[in-house]
Design an enzyme around this catalytic site. Structure first.
Site, PDB file in Angstrom:
ATOM      1  CG  ASP A   1      13.857 -69.935 -34.489  1.00  0.00           C
ATOM      2  OD1 ASP A   1      14.172 -69.801 -33.282  1.00  0.00           O
ATOM      3  OD2 ASP A   1      13.264 -68.846 -35.118  1.00  0.00           O
TER       4      ASP A   1
ATOM      5  CG  ASN B   1       3.383 -70.996 -27.557  1.00  0.00           C
ATOM      6  OD1 ASN B   1       4.079 -72.077 -27.531  1.00  0.00           O
ATOM      7  ND2 ASN B   1       3.673 -69.899 -28.202  1.00  0.00           N
TER       8      ASN B   1
ATOM      9  CG  HIS C   1      12.313 -68.397 -30.705  1.00  0.00           C
ATOM     10  ND1 HIS C   1      11.977 -68.706 -32.184  1.00  0.00           N
ATOM     11  CD2 HIS C   1      11.018 -68.281 -30.223  1.00  0.00           C
ATOM     12  CE1 HIS C   1      10.703 -68.476 -32.346  1.00  0.00           C
ATOM     13  NE2 HIS C   1      10.175 -68.222 -31.287  1.00  0.00           N
TER      14      HIS C   1
ATOM     15  CD  GLU D   1       5.802 -64.403 -26.422  1.00  0.00           C
ATOM     16  OE1 GLU D   1       5.962 -63.065 -26.286  1.00  0.00           O
ATOM     17  OE2 GLU D   1       6.687 -64.713 -27.301  1.00  0.00           O
TER      18      GLU D   1
ATOM     19  CD  GLU E   1       6.422 -68.912 -31.499  1.00  0.00           C
ATOM     20  OE1 GLU E   1       7.060 -68.312 -31.345  1.00  0.00           O
ATOM     21  OE2 GLU E   1       5.174 -68.996 -30.850  1.00  0.00           O
TER      22      GLU E   1
HETATM   23  C1  XIL Z   1       7.045 -63.261 -34.810  1.00  0.00           C
HETATM   24  C2  XIL Z   1       7.175 -63.349 -36.295  1.00  0.00           C
HETATM   25  O1  XIL Z   1       7.748 -64.588 -36.729  1.00  0.00           O
HETATM   26  C3  XIL Z   1       7.149 -62.205 -36.844  1.00  0.00           C
HETATM   27  O2  XIL Z   1       7.051 -62.392 -38.609  1.00  0.00           O
HETATM   28  C4  XIL Z   1       6.470 -60.862 -36.353  1.00  0.00           C
HETATM   29  O3  XIL Z   1       7.135 -59.641 -37.017  1.00  0.00           O
HETATM   30  C5  XIL Z   1       6.614 -60.859 -35.093  1.00  0.00           C
HETATM   31  O4  XIL Z   1       6.219 -62.219 -34.422  1.00  0.00           O
HETATM   32  N1  XIL Z   1       6.930 -65.578 -30.148  1.00  0.00           N
HETATM   33  C6  XIL Z   1       5.817 -65.768 -30.814  1.00  0.00           C
HETATM   34  C7  XIL Z   1       5.634 -65.475 -32.249  1.00  0.00           C
HETATM   35  O5  XIL Z   1       4.797 -66.361 -30.155  1.00  0.00           O
HETATM   36  O6  XIL Z   1       4.430 -64.967 -32.711  1.00  0.00           O
HETATM   37  C8  XIL Z   1       6.707 -64.501 -32.757  1.00  0.00           C
HETATM   38  O7  XIL Z   1       6.461 -64.510 -34.322  1.00  0.00           O
HETATM   39  C9  XIL Z   1       8.036 -65.062 -32.383  1.00  0.00           C
HETATM   40  C10 XIL Z   1       8.168 -65.068 -30.882  1.00  0.00           C
END
Ligand code: XIL
Length: 451
Positions: free
Chosen positions: A268, A201, A237, A158, A266
């Site tokens: 979802d 990422n 996401h 990020e 990641e």
């Molecule tokens: C999130 C986790 O799922 C949570 O449990 C934590 O509180 C915050 O981080 N981008 C990422 C992940 O790269 O590491 C993040 O994970 C979600 C967004």
């Protein structure tokens, strides 16, 4: 145990585990009816984020072990978890996940080495030259400990801003070391574990847009100058404000064409039912259409532990029942399971009444608050439900509506008053008023049971 011994024993275990993984793959080729085995049939991994704190829960671990071929520690490898003070590394929780994964023949993604978030405050207070050293020490500390055991590392996470500018995000690394920090991190990472794939990422880079263009240009520049980068992770996401982009496949492909692997890291998708299932299908199909899309990871096993739990964004509901999205993914992967067969445990129509419960605070004042617990039926209609709510010891409940409580110390067990009957997927809620008596902590909602 000294660091050296620990590393040696980690490496020795890794060797044994590689053999176990081969056996597992050979075995599952006969019946491709899990996410991991179906994805393997397509030459891909199918992973999930895992939290060490849930590994003791039998249903969680059974689902994890049955379905997935790769794990990403959800928080346990982040800087605040692994190097909370300078030079002091703690790997206990991350080791638990890695050891568990290896014992099951699953691969591990490393997440994440250099990120502005979940970063201990000592890092932000260093001057430039100290910060550079600390960043390299951190990369070497993590990658050294897990050398040879991680298939891909999110080296930098990020680093670009949201919005249309395509600019870098402000962070201690960016602000003090400038654009070059990313390159320095990748070069350090390559030397630390030459066997690991090194990924950049990010999120909101899933379609073609200003942010993904900026990442694209960086990767192109790295490839042209020989800066070591092997893969780009697309967090993915999704929800109604940020839907699966229509040019997802095209975007993955243009990165792949630069000569890097792409991974969905990641995933979802908030929603439910057939609409959520259709969105999951789009994502899986996009990855399968791109040769260099080497695997997908969903950001959690079950909706109840999702970082976006109110959005029910994952493939298993709070009772580990397979959702329509699960069947859609399995079928998009070419799995030979029997999606939707009422006889399959976990499938809709298997006759198992189930429910999930989520808590929100709906009002708050100095001395008290109102809480609400929402109960949602699973894939079957239900005629009653039971939820336990544990209150902090000081607190006391003065009234409760739309539910019938019984008390045992500070644990209340709530059953329906008039609202026990719910259609599949339907919700109801009960509310209560609590006095804080000095504790502002939230109550804990236990498992919802239904019949
Ligand atoms: C999130 C986790 O799922 C949570 O449990 C934590 O509180 C915050 O981080 N981008 C990422 C992940 O790269 O590491 C993040 O994970 C979600 C967004």
């Amino acid at each position: 145990m000294s660091m050296t011994l620990r590393r040696l024993s980690r490496a020795a275990t890794a060797g044994l585990v590689a053999a176990a993984a081969l056996t597992a793959a050979a075995h599952s080729a006969e019946a491709a009816d899990t996410l991991g085995s179906a994805a393997a049939g397509q030459g891909r991994y199918f992973g999930t984020a895992v939290a060490a704190s849930h590994l003791g829960e039998a249903d969680y671990t059974a689902t994890l072990d049955r379905e997935f071929s790769s794990v990403t520690p959800e928080n346990e490898m982040k800087w605040d978890a692994t190097e909370p003070s300078r030079g002091t590394f703690t790997f206990t929780s991350a080791d638990r996940i890695v050891d568990h994964a290896q014992s099951q023949g699953m691969d591990v993604r490393g997440h994440t080495l250099v990120w502005h978030s979940q970063l201990p405050s000592w890092v932000g207070s260093l001057g430039a030259s100290d910060l550079r050293t600390a960043m390299k020490d951190h990369i070497n500390g993590l990658m050294g400990h897990y050398k040879g055991e991680i298939h891909s590392w999110d080296v930098v996470n990020e680093a670009f801003q949201d919005g249309g500018s395509g600019a870098r995000r402000s962070s201690p690394f960016q602000d003090k070391l400038g654009d070059g920090f990313i390159e320095e991190a990748f070069r350090t990472a390559r030397a630390a574990d030459p066997a690991a794939k090194l990924c950049y990422n990010d999120y909101n880079t899933d379609g073609v847009n200003a942010k993904s263009n900026a990442v694209y240009n960086m990767v192109k520049d790295f490839k042209s100058r020989g800066v070591p980068i092997d893969c780009v992770g697309f967090q993915s996401h999704f929800n109604s404000n940020s839907p699966v982009p229509s040019d997802y496949r095209k975007n993955l492909q243009r990165f792949a064409d630069l000569g890097v692997d792409v991974q969905i890291t990641e995933l979802d998708i908030e929603g439910s039912g057939s609409a959520q299932a259709a969105d999951y299908t789009k994502v899986v199909e996009a990855c399968l259409a791109v040769d260099r899309c080497t695997g997908m990871t969903v950001w959690g096993v079950t909706d109840k532990y999702s970082w976006r739990s109110s959005g029910t964004p994952l493939l298993f509901d709070g009772n580990y029942q397979e959702k329509p999205a699960y069947d859609a993914v399995l079928s998009a992967l070419g799995g030979s399971g029997d999606p939707g067969d009422p006889g399959d445990p976990g499938d809709p129509g298997d006759g198992t009444a189930s429910c999930t419960a989520t808590y929100t605070r709906t009002a708050d004042w100095n001395s008290g608050y109102n809480g609400q617990v929402t109960i949602t039926a699973g894939d079957e209609p239900i005629s009653t439900w039971t939820v336990t709510v544990t209150l902090p010891a000081q607190q006391s409940v003065s009234s409760l509506w739309n539910g019938t409580p019984t008390w045992n110390g500070n644990v209340m067990t709530v059953k329906p008053s008039w609202n026990g009957t719910l259609a599949a997927g339907a919700s109801t809620a009960f509310g209560f008023t609590a006095a804080k008596n000095g504790s502002d902590a939230a109550p804990t909602v236990g498992t919802c049971t239904a019949s």
